[in-house]
Design an enzyme around this catalytic site. Structure first.
Site, PDB file in Angstrom:
ATOM      1  N   CYS A  12     -23.696  64.653  16.775  1.00 33.11           N
ATOM      2  CA  CYS A  12     -24.081  65.715  15.866  1.00 33.11           C
ATOM      3  C   CYS A  12     -22.899  65.993  14.969  1.00 33.11           C
ATOM      4  CB  CYS A  12     -24.456  66.968  16.630  1.00 33.11           C
ATOM      5  SG  CYS A  12     -23.118  67.571  17.653  1.00 33.11           S
ATOM      6  N   CYS A  66     -20.078  67.910  16.285  1.00 31.18           N
ATOM      7  CA  CYS A  66     -19.244  67.315  17.332  1.00 31.18           C
ATOM      8  C   CYS A  66     -17.864  66.987  16.794  1.00 31.18           C
ATOM      9  CB  CYS A  66     -19.858  66.022  17.846  1.00 31.18           C
ATOM     10  SG  CYS A  66     -21.414  66.278  18.648  1.00 31.18           S
ATOM     11  N   ASP A 113     -13.663  47.240 -22.667  1.00 31.81           N
ATOM     12  CA  ASP A 113     -12.638  46.517 -23.383  1.00 31.81           C
ATOM     13  C   ASP A 113     -13.280  45.185 -23.762  1.00 31.81           C
ATOM     14  OD1 ASP A 113     -10.027  45.815 -24.260  1.00 31.81           O
ATOM     15  OD2 ASP A 113      -9.842  44.558 -22.484  1.00 31.81           O
TER      16      ASP A 113
HETATM   17  P1  ADP Z   1      -7.657  43.148 -27.674  1.00 29.31           P
HETATM   18  O1  ADP Z   1      -7.458  43.333 -26.188  1.00 29.31           O
HETATM   19  O2  ADP Z   1      -8.931  43.775 -28.132  1.00 29.31           O
HETATM   20  O3  ADP Z   1      -7.544  41.735 -28.103  1.00 29.31           O
HETATM   21  P2  ADP Z   1      -4.912  43.725 -28.481  1.00 29.31           P
HETATM   22  O4  ADP Z   1      -4.303  45.060 -28.749  1.00 29.31           O
HETATM   23  O5  ADP Z   1      -4.415  42.984 -27.317  1.00 29.31           O
HETATM   24  O6  ADP Z   1      -6.488  43.987 -28.402  1.00 29.31           O
HETATM   25  O7  ADP Z   1      -4.717  42.823 -29.789  1.00 29.31           O
HETATM   26  C1  ADP Z   1      -5.198  43.236 -31.020  1.00 29.31           C
HETATM   27  C2  ADP Z   1      -5.134  42.127 -32.036  1.00 29.31           C
HETATM   28  O8  ADP Z   1      -3.777  41.818 -32.366  1.00 29.31           O
HETATM   29  C3  ADP Z   1      -5.712  40.816 -31.531  1.00 29.31           C
HETATM   30  O9  ADP Z   1      -7.085  40.754 -31.746  1.00 29.31           O
HETATM   31  C4  ADP Z   1      -4.962  39.810 -32.412  1.00 29.31           C
HETATM   32  O10 ADP Z   1      -5.584  39.689 -33.664  1.00 29.31           O
HETATM   33  C5  ADP Z   1      -3.605  40.447 -32.616  1.00 29.31           C
HETATM   34  N1  ADP Z   1      -2.610  39.913 -31.666  1.00 29.31           N
HETATM   35  C6  ADP Z   1      -2.043  40.597 -30.661  1.00 29.31           C
HETATM   36  N2  ADP Z   1      -1.134  39.809 -30.026  1.00 29.31           N
HETATM   37  C7  ADP Z   1      -1.157  38.612 -30.623  1.00 29.31           C
HETATM   38  C8  ADP Z   1      -0.452  37.365 -30.424  1.00 29.31           C
HETATM   39  N3  ADP Z   1       0.442  37.202 -29.467  1.00 29.31           N
HETATM   40  N4  ADP Z   1      -0.735  36.349 -31.242  1.00 29.31           N
HETATM   41  C9  ADP Z   1      -1.635  36.494 -32.221  1.00 29.31           C
HETATM   42  N5  ADP Z   1      -2.334  37.610 -32.461  1.00 29.31           N
HETATM   43  C10 ADP Z   1      -2.091  38.677 -31.699  1.00 29.31           C
HETATM   44 MG    MG Z   2      -6.804  43.411 -24.102  1.00 28.59          MG
END
Ligand code: ADP
Ligand code: MG
Length: 727
Positions: A44, A47, A423
């Protein structure tokens, strides 16, 4: 060996660890057993409280917490395990230290209560039948008395300890009612009270045992032995004796005994027991495998990476058990209600016994009887278990589907969610983008890729991975670079031969003042086709463009569809990617809305914006980059829990699989749990109210009172258990 501030649990675990590394160690004080005990015989909900109070009365017990729905007792003490068990037995229950091994062995003590109930019931029946025959009155009474004595022994013992520790539990109430009935010569009523109470408890206990089993079935998933490769051939070892870096051999059709990494062989593994994924997953050397999953096709050699008590499944079980014991807000409210309800009705019962007859309204016996009925009604048993059993069942169901719900609070929240933010990269999409096109502008494409590779080699972004794989497939090598750095949410940079080079979104170049006007149209077209563009260049000019595309998972589309059916009004994609790509991806996945071009911190703002629109918002992400947004949302859901421990520890709900397959089930399960909890609460309140109303006109007999009590509790339990079976 001296250990300073180590926790008692750690202290006890040390010899085991040392042994696994090949040495012997013994503690310099008597070994103490686990501080969690599995208690059986608690039939129960009160308890648990009785046992808790009894144990805390012992001077050698520092703290104790007993949970009825899981049957677990957490105790900090300076006794031996035997003493603890004996002390528990005194208040009428059985306990064993709750090690995984002990839980594996199914103790079948649950059925023990039934013979007592049966005998008590038979005696009651004999007396009842006897009362219609010529057998002497005293014999009938003797039958009833025996029925009371046998059925009432255990409740009386529990009641004794409850009273001793000044608590008014249902045992006290029932025993008082039965004795009271006997005192006024209502032997039949007394025996019926005892028997119905015992029967109700026995049935409740059986049902509760089944919900507790839902977790034990997870424990039983893992084999107890492993085949270990040695220089002389293979030997079979208990999993507890296997050390880190041992090599296990797992044949097709066998279960993986411990977490590890494949070093030889390929196979497809059915990971459903852990992740709930319906499809098997192909694995090759270098991939992680989890204890409890099934090796379907090839023979594997696996290097052990986790000891038996640390495997993913062991951690899941641990977290599930913790989650099941956390009180949901509804439950906390009900407990507070019960804490005032019982004493009030108890006092009312005493008043009913005394006041009306003293004031001259009717006979003593009549009012005494009504008072007794009121005593029985004073236990809000069904109400008290209306929530916890539903929660334990739902969390157990989720766990078997590869979803960890970290407590009743989150279950209740998930059931009320109206909007979900996702995301994009890695959650809705595969997260493994591929280069689809390279456009050379001021340099030939090989040079563009080579520069991009040089910069991206130091980045952890999924896009960087795409560029590197593309270069590697074409044997394009990188240049000598230095001064690498990431530009969050935009790209990355490095110095090559004295010049600063960048790889990132076209906007990054616009912001540096590079003219892109002649490219804008081309960029737009490619983005609208779903490409993410990586522009490669210097502070002066863009040298070339690399188009990267990520694929939407089939499972995403199906899951979004099912979530819509489950009544989630709004699904939103959050991404740092450009508007065009976002739009295309949103259409492909079927989400209702998207927020594009978000900087990492903007994801938090986006979640807040949804909340400001008046919705309960859940956020789904990979749990690492998205941690702030997950924490901001009303409910943080992490994906891929089997692979990353941080995700498993921090999110409110964890999908063990690295996809959304089980999210719709989780939401529907939570919604149903909310419904069932509401049904339970209303049902128990209404039966209680009805019983109270029937007492005063004198319609309510004692046995009806007991039936409305234990019967309602049983119905509430059975209703909750529907959550265990929900597909
Ligand atoms: P998500 O997770 O939506 O891709 P991020 O903030 O990680 O968002 O990245 C946003 C954008 O920045 C990416 O879509 C890309 O266009 C650019 N980006 C980020 N990091 C890189 C990288 N290392 N090389 C090329 N593009 C990048
Ligand atoms: Mg990301």
């Amino acid at each position: 060996m001296a250990v300073g501030a180590a926790s008692p649990d750690l202290y006890d675990a040390i010899p085991g660890y040392v042994k696994k590394y090949g040495f012997e160690a013994e503690p310099d004080r008597p070994a103490k057993d686990a501080h969690i005990y599995q208690v059986s015989g608690m039939d129960c909900s009160s308890c648990a409280a009785t046992l808790e109070k009894h144990m805390s009365g012992n001077p050698d017990v520092q703290s104790v917490r007993v949970n009825f729905s899981t049957g677990k007792m957490h105790i900090a003490h300076t006794l031996t395990a035997d003493q603890v068990v004996k002390e528990v037995q005194k208040s009428g229950f059985d306990a064993v230290p709750a090690t995984l091994r002990n839980q594996k062995k199914d103790d079948q003590k649950a059925g023990k209560a039934l013979p007592v109930t049966t005998i008590s019931g038979l005696l009651l029946a004999l007396g009842f039948i006897g009362s219609f025959t010529a057998i002497p009155e005293w014999l009938v009474t003797a039958f009833y008395a025996a029925a009371i004595a046998i059925g009432g022994y255990k409740p009386t013992r529990s009641a004794f300890y409850a009273v001793k520790s000044r608590s008014l539990d249902m045992n006290v109430l029932m025993v008082t009612a039965a004795i009271g009935a006997a005192l006024i010569g209502e032997w039949f009523e007394g025996a019926t009270v005892v028997w119905l109470f015992a029967l109700g408890n026995a049935l409740q206990n059986r049902s509760i045992e089944r919900t507790r089993d839902s977790i034990r079935s997870l424990i039983n998933l893992t084999p107890s032995e492993a085949v270990i490769k040695t220089a002389e051939g293979t030997i079979v070892k208990e999993v507890e004796d296997v050390a880190i870096h041992d090599i296990m051999v797992v044949k097709p059709g066998e279960k993986i005994p411990l977490d590890g990494e494949i070093i030889a062989g390929r196979s497809s593994l059915n990971q459903a027991p852990i992740t709930g994924e319906s499809l098997p997953v192909d694995k090759e050397p270098g991939d992680k495998v989890y204890a409890g999953t099934v090796n379907e096709s090839g023979s594997l050699e696996v290097k052990v990476t986790r000891l038996s008590e640390d495997t993913t499944i062991a951690r899941i079980i641990h977290l599930v058990e913790e989650a099941q014991e956390k009180k949901a807000p509804t439950q906390a409210f009900i407990d507070r209600f019960a804490a005032v309800y019982t004493p009030i009705v108890f006092i009312l019962a005493l008043l009913v016994m005394v006041v009306p007859p003293v004031a001259g309204f009717g006979a003593w016996g009549e009012w005494f009887y009504r008072g007794l009925a009121l005593l029985v009604v004073a236990c809000p048993c069904a109400l008290v278990i209306s929530t916890p059993v539903a929660i334990v069942s739902a969390i157990g169901n989720a766990a078997r589907n590869g979803v960890l719900i970290k407590g009743g609070t989150f279950l209740e929240k998930a059931g009320a969610i109206k909007a979900i933010a996702f995301d994009k990269t890695g959650t809705l999409t595969e997260g493994k983008p591929k280069v689809t096109q390279v456009i050379s502008l001021e340099e030939d494409s090989e040079t563009v890729v080579s520069i991009a590779k040089t910069i991206e080699e130091h980045s952890t972004h999924p896009i960087a991975q795409a560029v590197i794989s593309y270069a590697n497939e074409r044997n394009i090598s990188s240049k000598a670079g230095s001064g690498f750095s990431a530009i969050a949410g935009k790209g990355a940079t490095a110095m090559i031969g004295g010049t600063e080079y960048f790889a990132g979104k076209p906007k990054l170049f616009k912001e540096m003042g590079v003219s892109t006007a002649h490219l804008d149209e081309q960029i737009d077209v490619m983005q609208n086709e779903g490409n993410t563009l990586v522009a490669v260049g210097t502070r002066e000019q863009i040298l070339g463009l690399i188009a990267v595309a990520d694929t939407v998972r089939d499972i995403t589309v199906r899951s979004i569809e099912k979530l819509k059916q489950a009544g989630i009004g709004e699904m939103v994609m959050l991404t740092g990617d450009n508007e065009g790509t976002a739009k295309k991806m949103a259409a492909e996945t079927g989400v209702d809305r998207y927020f594009a071009e978000l900087m990492p911190e903007d994801k938090v703002t986006a979640v807040k914006k949804l909340q400001d629109e008046g919705k309960q918002v859940a956020m789904v992400g990979d749990g690492i980059n998205d941690a702030p947004a997950l924490a901001t949302a009303d409910l943080g859901i992490a994906m891929g829990g089997a692979g990353t421990d941080t995700a498993m520890e921090t999110a409110d709900i964890v999908l063990m699989a690295d996809n959304l397959e089980k999210l719709p089930h989780t939401i529907r399960l939570s919604q149903k749990a909310l419904t069932i909890i509401k049904q339970n609460i209303w049902f128990s309140l209404i039966t209680k109210l009805a019983a109270l109303m029937l007492i005063f006109p004198g319609y309510l007999t004692l046995w009806m009172a007991v039936l409305s009590d234990t019967g309602a509790a049983l119905i509430v339990i059975l209703n909750s258990m529907r959550l265990l079976r929900m597909k």
